[in-house]
Scaffold this motif. Structure first.
Motif, PDB file in Angstrom:
ATOM      1  N   TYR A  11       0.823  -1.082   0.004  1.00  0.00           N
ATOM      2  CA  TYR A  11       0.003   0.005  -0.164  1.00  0.00           C
ATOM      3  C   TYR A  11       0.676   1.326   0.016  1.00  0.00           C
ATOM      4  CZ  TYR A  11      -3.213   3.709   1.912  1.00  0.00           C
ATOM      5  OH  TYR A  11      -3.749   4.664   2.324  1.00  0.00           O
ATOM      6  N   TRP A  12       1.889   1.340   0.788  1.00  0.00           N
ATOM      7  CA  TRP A  12       2.784   2.361   1.027  1.00  0.00           C
ATOM      8  C   TRP A  12       3.624   2.551  -0.349  1.00  0.00           C
ATOM      9  CZ3 TRP A  12       1.912   6.391   3.981  1.00  0.00           C
ATOM     10  CH2 TRP A  12       1.253   6.038   5.208  1.00  0.00           C
ATOM     11  N   LEU A  13       4.049   1.523  -0.925  1.00  0.00           N
ATOM     12  CA  LEU A  13       4.708   1.680  -2.290  1.00  0.00           C
ATOM     13  C   LEU A  13       3.654   2.002  -3.364  1.00  0.00           C
ATOM     14  CD1 LEU A  13       6.776  -1.671  -2.333  1.00  0.00           C
ATOM     15  CD2 LEU A  13       7.840   0.731  -2.058  1.00  0.00           C
ATOM     16  N   PHE A  14       2.482   1.891  -3.331  1.00  0.00           N
ATOM     17  CA  PHE A  14       1.460   2.360  -4.057  1.00  0.00           C
ATOM     18  C   PHE A  14       1.324   3.755  -4.075  1.00  0.00           C
ATOM     19  CE2 PHE A  14      -3.167   3.433  -4.482  1.00  0.00           C
ATOM     20  CZ  PHE A  14      -3.379   2.992  -5.954  1.00  0.00           C
ATOM     21  N   LEU A  15       1.065   4.230  -2.749  1.00  0.00           N
ATOM     22  CA  LEU A  15       1.077   5.600  -2.534  1.00  0.00           C
ATOM     23  C   LEU A  15       2.207   6.243  -3.106  1.00  0.00           C
ATOM     24  CD1 LEU A  15      -0.451   5.962   1.062  1.00  0.00           C
ATOM     25  CD2 LEU A  15      -1.715   6.192  -1.204  1.00  0.00           C
ATOM     26  N   GLY A  16       3.534   5.769  -2.882  1.00  0.00           N
ATOM     27  CA  GLY A  16       4.748   6.386  -3.637  1.00  0.00           C
ATOM     28  C   GLY A  16       4.488   6.832  -4.997  1.00  0.00           C
ATOM     29  N   ARG A  17       3.875   5.619  -5.766  1.00  0.00           N
ATOM     30  CA  ARG A  17       3.857   6.025  -7.355  1.00  0.00           C
ATOM     31  C   ARG A  17       2.533   6.802  -7.462  1.00  0.00           C
ATOM     32  NH1 ARG A  17       2.507   0.703 -10.607  1.00  0.00           N
ATOM     33  NH2 ARG A  17       2.865   2.450 -12.257  1.00  0.00           N
ATOM     34  N   SER A 128       0.237   4.990 -14.351  1.00  0.00           N
ATOM     35  CA  SER A 128      -1.343   4.631 -14.249  1.00  0.00           C
ATOM     36  C   SER A 128      -1.697   5.061 -12.947  1.00  0.00           C
ATOM     37  CB  SER A 128      -1.527   3.261 -14.536  1.00  0.00           C
ATOM     38  OG  SER A 128      -0.778   2.380 -13.680  1.00  0.00           O
ATOM     39  N   ALA A 129      -1.087   4.739 -11.823  1.00  0.00           N
ATOM     40  CA  ALA A 129      -1.171   4.758 -10.354  1.00  0.00           C
ATOM     41  C   ALA A 129      -1.618   6.434 -10.350  1.00  0.00           C
ATOM     42  CB  ALA A 129      -0.387   4.430  -9.278  1.00  0.00           C
ATOM     43  N   ASN A 130      -0.609   7.366 -10.901  1.00  0.00           N
ATOM     44  CA  ASN A 130      -0.553   8.683 -10.790  1.00  0.00           C
ATOM     45  C   ASN A 130      -1.803   9.250 -11.515  1.00  0.00           C
ATOM     46  OD1 ASN A 130       0.223  11.395 -12.223  1.00  0.00           O
ATOM     47  ND2 ASN A 130       1.039  11.693 -10.017  1.00  0.00           N
ATOM     48  N   TYR A 131      -1.879   8.639 -12.666  1.00  0.00           N
ATOM     49  CA  TYR A 131      -3.052   9.470 -13.717  1.00  0.00           C
ATOM     50  C   TYR A 131      -4.392   9.026 -13.108  1.00  0.00           C
ATOM     51  CZ  TYR A 131      -5.731   9.741 -17.965  1.00  0.00           C
ATOM     52  OH  TYR A 131      -6.667  10.238 -18.848  1.00  0.00           O
ATOM     53  N   LEU A 132      -4.627   7.754 -12.627  1.00  0.00           N
ATOM     54  CA  LEU A 132      -6.072   7.456 -12.176  1.00  0.00           C
ATOM     55  C   LEU A 132      -6.454   7.737 -10.839  1.00  0.00           C
ATOM     56  CD1 LEU A 132      -5.979   3.903 -13.734  1.00  0.00           C
ATOM     57  CD2 LEU A 132      -7.163   5.752 -14.727  1.00  0.00           C
ATOM     58  N   VAL A 133      -5.473   7.583  -9.869  1.00  0.00           N
ATOM     59  CA  VAL A 133      -5.785   7.600  -8.591  1.00  0.00           C
ATOM     60  C   VAL A 133      -5.469   9.141  -7.897  1.00  0.00           C
ATOM     61  CG1 VAL A 133      -5.140   6.843  -6.072  1.00  0.00           C
ATOM     62  CG2 VAL A 133      -5.127   5.478  -8.261  1.00  0.00           C
ATOM     63  N   PHE A 197     -10.559  11.051   6.431  1.00  0.00           N
ATOM     64  CA  PHE A 197     -11.485   9.860   6.176  1.00  0.00           C
ATOM     65  C   PHE A 197     -11.687   9.687   4.657  1.00  0.00           C
ATOM     66  CE2 PHE A 197     -13.849  10.490  10.516  1.00  0.00           C
ATOM     67  CZ  PHE A 197     -12.541  10.166  11.394  1.00  0.00           C
ATOM     68  N   CYS A 198     -11.902  10.824   4.271  1.00  0.00           N
ATOM     69  CA  CYS A 198     -11.979  10.503   2.745  1.00  0.00           C
ATOM     70  C   CYS A 198     -10.583  10.192   1.971  1.00  0.00           C
ATOM     71  CB  CYS A 198     -12.353  12.003   2.040  1.00  0.00           C
ATOM     72  SG  CYS A 198     -14.211  12.156   2.277  1.00  0.00           S
ATOM     73  N   PHE A 199      -9.266  10.810   2.590  1.00  0.00           N
ATOM     74  CA  PHE A 199      -8.117  10.123   1.983  1.00  0.00           C
ATOM     75  C   PHE A 199      -8.030   8.687   2.067  1.00  0.00           C
ATOM     76  CE2 PHE A 199      -3.780   8.708   2.704  1.00  0.00           C
ATOM     77  CZ  PHE A 199      -3.163   9.354   1.715  1.00  0.00           C
ATOM     78  N   ILE A 200      -8.501   8.341   3.326  1.00  0.00           N
ATOM     79  CA  ILE A 200      -8.359   6.595   3.617  1.00  0.00           C
ATOM     80  C   ILE A 200      -9.320   6.106   2.647  1.00  0.00           C
ATOM     81  CG2 ILE A 200      -8.992   4.887   5.447  1.00  0.00           C
ATOM     82  CD1 ILE A 200      -8.168   6.891   7.590  1.00  0.00           C
ATOM     83  N   ILE A 201     -10.596   6.552   2.384  1.00  0.00           N
ATOM     84  CA  ILE A 201     -11.532   6.078   1.612  1.00  0.00           C
ATOM     85  C   ILE A 201     -11.134   5.698   0.209  1.00  0.00           C
ATOM     86  CG2 ILE A 201     -14.002   6.101   0.497  1.00  0.00           C
ATOM     87  CD1 ILE A 201     -14.702   7.563   3.058  1.00  0.00           C
ATOM     88  N   THR A 202     -10.375   6.880  -0.401  1.00  0.00           N
ATOM     89  CA  THR A 202     -10.124   6.836  -1.834  1.00  0.00           C
ATOM     90  C   THR A 202      -8.976   5.992  -2.056  1.00  0.00           C
ATOM     91  OG1 THR A 202      -9.040   9.026  -1.464  1.00  0.00           O
ATOM     92  CG2 THR A 202     -11.250   9.192  -2.537  1.00  0.00           C
ATOM     93  N   SER A 203      -8.003   6.206  -1.052  1.00  0.00           N
ATOM     94  CA  SER A 203      -6.561   5.485  -1.413  1.00  0.00           C
ATOM     95  C   SER A 203      -6.781   4.133  -1.027  1.00  0.00           C
ATOM     96  CB  SER A 203      -5.659   6.246  -0.310  1.00  0.00           C
ATOM     97  OG  SER A 203      -5.923   6.128   1.007  1.00  0.00           O
ATOM     98  N   VAL A 204      -7.297   3.778  -0.229  1.00  0.00           N
ATOM     99  CA  VAL A 204      -7.597   2.153   0.237  1.00  0.00           C
ATOM    100  C   VAL A 204      -8.577   1.482  -0.991  1.00  0.00           C
ATOM    101  CG1 VAL A 204      -8.496   0.452   1.770  1.00  0.00           C
ATOM    102  CG2 VAL A 204      -7.308   2.588   2.573  1.00  0.00           C
ATOM    103  N   SER A 205      -9.483   2.203  -1.448  1.00  0.00           N
ATOM    104  CA  SER A 205     -10.377   1.648  -2.529  1.00  0.00           C
ATOM    105  C   SER A 205      -9.697   1.660  -3.584  1.00  0.00           C
ATOM    106  CB  SER A 205     -11.614   2.632  -2.616  1.00  0.00           C
ATOM    107  OG  SER A 205     -12.455   2.631  -1.488  1.00  0.00           O
ATOM    108  N   ALA A 206      -8.883   2.468  -4.049  1.00  0.00           N
ATOM    109  CA  ALA A 206      -8.091   2.714  -5.279  1.00  0.00           C
ATOM    110  C   ALA A 206      -7.045   1.590  -5.354  1.00  0.00           C
ATOM    111  CB  ALA A 206      -7.437   3.968  -5.438  1.00  0.00           C
ATOM    112  N   PHE A 207      -6.525   1.192  -4.145  1.00  0.00           N
ATOM    113  CA  PHE A 207      -5.189   0.143  -3.871  1.00  0.00           C
ATOM    114  C   PHE A 207      -5.834  -0.994  -4.119  1.00  0.00           C
ATOM    115  CE2 PHE A 207      -3.567  -2.952  -1.014  1.00  0.00           C
ATOM    116  CZ  PHE A 207      -2.391  -3.103  -1.373  1.00  0.00           C
ATOM    117  N   ASN A 208      -7.222  -1.232  -3.679  1.00  0.00           N
ATOM    118  CA  ASN A 208      -7.931  -2.855  -3.933  1.00  0.00           C
ATOM    119  C   ASN A 208      -8.087  -2.849  -5.214  1.00  0.00           C
ATOM    120  OD1 ASN A 208      -8.664  -4.289  -1.092  1.00  0.00           O
ATOM    121  ND2 ASN A 208      -8.516  -2.149  -0.491  1.00  0.00           N
TER     122      ASN A 208
END
Length: 247
Positions: A11-17, A128-133, A197-208
């Motif tokens: 998840y943290w590597l994903f946020l790094g991208r 793609s992670a940066n462009y989409l998320v 909370f909305c940061f958690i919602i969008t980042s965790v949902s995008a990660f999944n």
């Protein structure tokens, strides 16, 4: 336990991208506005509808429990205001948005992963992670406090409607209560919680959704996990933020 820590690291590597400099700022701002409309603006009606009735319910419940004649009915409005701004307009609304926004983000990105659209972006050299998320996270995190304020005002209106339609509390007492001993920091506190909370919602949902696999069933599983995980994290961070900011 090993899988748990692997998921956190992933998840943290994903946020790094995700949090890298956009290649084209004009495209990013266009996506930002599009996601703001899809995730935040489209939630206004739902948030307002729920808050209107919850505000009325809080007034009814509070008035029903204030039977002592020595306690002023003004405290009905006071308790309604405090309940709305401290907890409902941030935490409860976030739990509702976890279902609406979380499933939307996870299913959208998961479908792109299953149909190999994300793989095509990667082959063209697009992050793609940066462009989409990134537009989803930034729009929801920065604009979600407006939903908090809308929820707060609508909830107070709902309580006022109940006060004017019943004899539980007079409108004058209700208005006196919602203006009594007002602490403006609670507004800031509630808005900060909603943004987190909305940061958690969008980042965790995008990660999944980003790492979904297994066809359409995998997209469904990723959406379910996104809602469950975000709801749990919202409650955990609600405790942490409340302890940190109020005490």
């Amino acid at each position: 336990m090993k899988r748990f820590f692997e998921t956190i690291g992933r998840y943290w590597l994903f946020l790094g991208r995700v949090f890298t400099r956009p290649e084209k700022w004009r495209l990013f701002f266009r996506q930002f506005l599009f996601e703001a409309d899809k995730l935040v603006v489209s939630s206004i009606l739902l948030v307002s509808f729920i808050s209107l009735f919850i505000g009325g319910v809080i007034v009814i419940q509070t008035a029903a429990n204030l039977e002592n004649p020595f306690i002023s009915k003004m405290y009905v409005g006071y308790m309604a205001r405090e309940s709305l701004i401290l907890e409902f307009c941030s935490t409860m609304i976030a739990l509702i948005l976890a279902g609406k926004i979380g499933s939307n983000v996870s299913s959208e990105i998961g479908s792109m992963r299953i149909t190999e659209q994300i793989d095509a972006m990667e082959m063209m050299g697009v992050n793609s992670a940066n462009y989409l998320v990134l537009p989803k996270i930034t729009s929801a995190t920065l604009l979600s406090p407006f939903l908090t304020m809308i929820s707060f005002m609508t909830g107070l209106v709902g309580g006022g409607i109940v006060a004017s339609a019943t004899d539980m509390v007079t409108v004058a007492d209700y208005i006196e209560g919602i203006t009594f001993s007002f602490n403006g920091f609670y507004i800031i506190y509630s808005c900060i919680k909603t943004s987190v909370f909305c940061f958690i919602i969008t980042s965790v949902s995008a990660f999944n959704g980003y790492y979904a696999s297994g066809g359409s069933l995998g997209v469904g599983r990723s959406s379910t996990k996104a809602i469950v995980y975000t709801s749990m994290l919202i409650l955990v961070f609600d405790l942490i933020l409340t302890q940190t900011m109020l005490y």
